[in-house]
Design a protein around this motif. Structure first.
Motif, PDB file in Angstrom:
ATOM      1  N   THR A   4       0.835  -1.202   0.000  1.00  0.00           N
ATOM      2  CA  THR A   4       0.000   0.000   0.000  1.00  0.00           C
ATOM      3  C   THR A   4       0.868   1.250   0.000  1.00  0.00           C
ATOM      4  OG1 THR A   4      -1.705  -1.182   1.235  1.00  0.00           O
ATOM      5  CG2 THR A   4      -1.835   1.211   1.220  1.00  0.00           C
ATOM      6  N   ARG A   5       1.896   1.238   0.805  1.00  0.00           N
ATOM      7  CA  ARG A   5       2.800   2.393   0.872  1.00  0.00           C
ATOM      8  C   ARG A   5       3.523   2.585  -0.453  1.00  0.00           C
ATOM      9  NH1 ARG A   5       8.311   3.315   3.975  1.00  0.00           N
ATOM     10  NH2 ARG A   5       8.335   5.570   3.877  1.00  0.00           N
ATOM     11  N   LYS A   7       2.489   1.680  -3.418  1.00  0.00           N
ATOM     12  CA  LYS A   7       1.509   2.179  -4.390  1.00  0.00           C
ATOM     13  C   LYS A   7       1.263   3.667  -4.182  1.00  0.00           C
ATOM     14  CE  LYS A   7      -1.086  -2.082  -5.172  1.00  0.00           C
ATOM     15  NZ  LYS A   7      -2.391  -2.736  -4.999  1.00  0.00           N
ATOM     16  N   ARG A   8       1.163   4.079  -2.917  1.00  0.00           N
ATOM     17  CA  ARG A   8       0.937   5.487  -2.608  1.00  0.00           C
ATOM     18  C   ARG A   8       2.118   6.331  -3.070  1.00  0.00           C
ATOM     19  NH1 ARG A   8       2.013   7.137   2.577  1.00  0.00           N
ATOM     20  NH2 ARG A   8       1.394   5.072   3.290  1.00  0.00           N
ATOM     21  N   ALA A  11       2.065   6.566  -6.853  1.00  0.00           N
ATOM     22  CA  ALA A  11       1.028   7.497  -7.302  1.00  0.00           C
ATOM     23  C   ALA A  11       1.472   8.942  -7.077  1.00  0.00           C
ATOM     24  CB  ALA A  11      -0.278   7.223  -6.563  1.00  0.00           C
ATOM     25  N   ARG A  12       2.143   9.204  -5.966  1.00  0.00           N
ATOM     26  CA  ARG A  12       2.644  10.550  -5.680  1.00  0.00           C
ATOM     27  C   ARG A  12       3.696  10.953  -6.714  1.00  0.00           C
ATOM     28  NH1 ARG A  12       4.960  11.208   0.096  1.00  0.00           N
ATOM     29  NH2 ARG A  12       2.817  10.700   0.600  1.00  0.00           N
TER      30      ARG A  12
END
Length: 65
Positions: A4-5, A7-8, A11-12
């Motif tokens: 999740t981290r 992916k975040r 995305a950033r």
């Protein structure tokens, strides 16, 4: 949690690239006088990304301060 981290963060990073592309496109669309105004504003801050983009556009257009 790590996925999740990651992916975040990805995305950033993608959004940052998109924003930079939008800024470059906006600068490219400016008139010569506006480009020169930006160059004048950022002339005392030679290590900024905006200054680099504006200088590259000035070179491409063969204009200078």
């Amino acid at each position: 949690m790590l996925k999740t981290r990651m992916k975040r963060l990805a995305a950033r990073g993608e959004r940052a690239v998109e924003c930079l592309t939008e800024i470059e496109t906006s600068i490219t669309g400016l008139g010569d006088e506006d480009i020169l105004d930006l160059a004048d504003i950022f002339k005392d801050m030679p290590e900024t990304a905006l200054n680099d983009i504006v200088r590259a556009e000035m070179t491409r257009r063969n204009i200078s301060l």
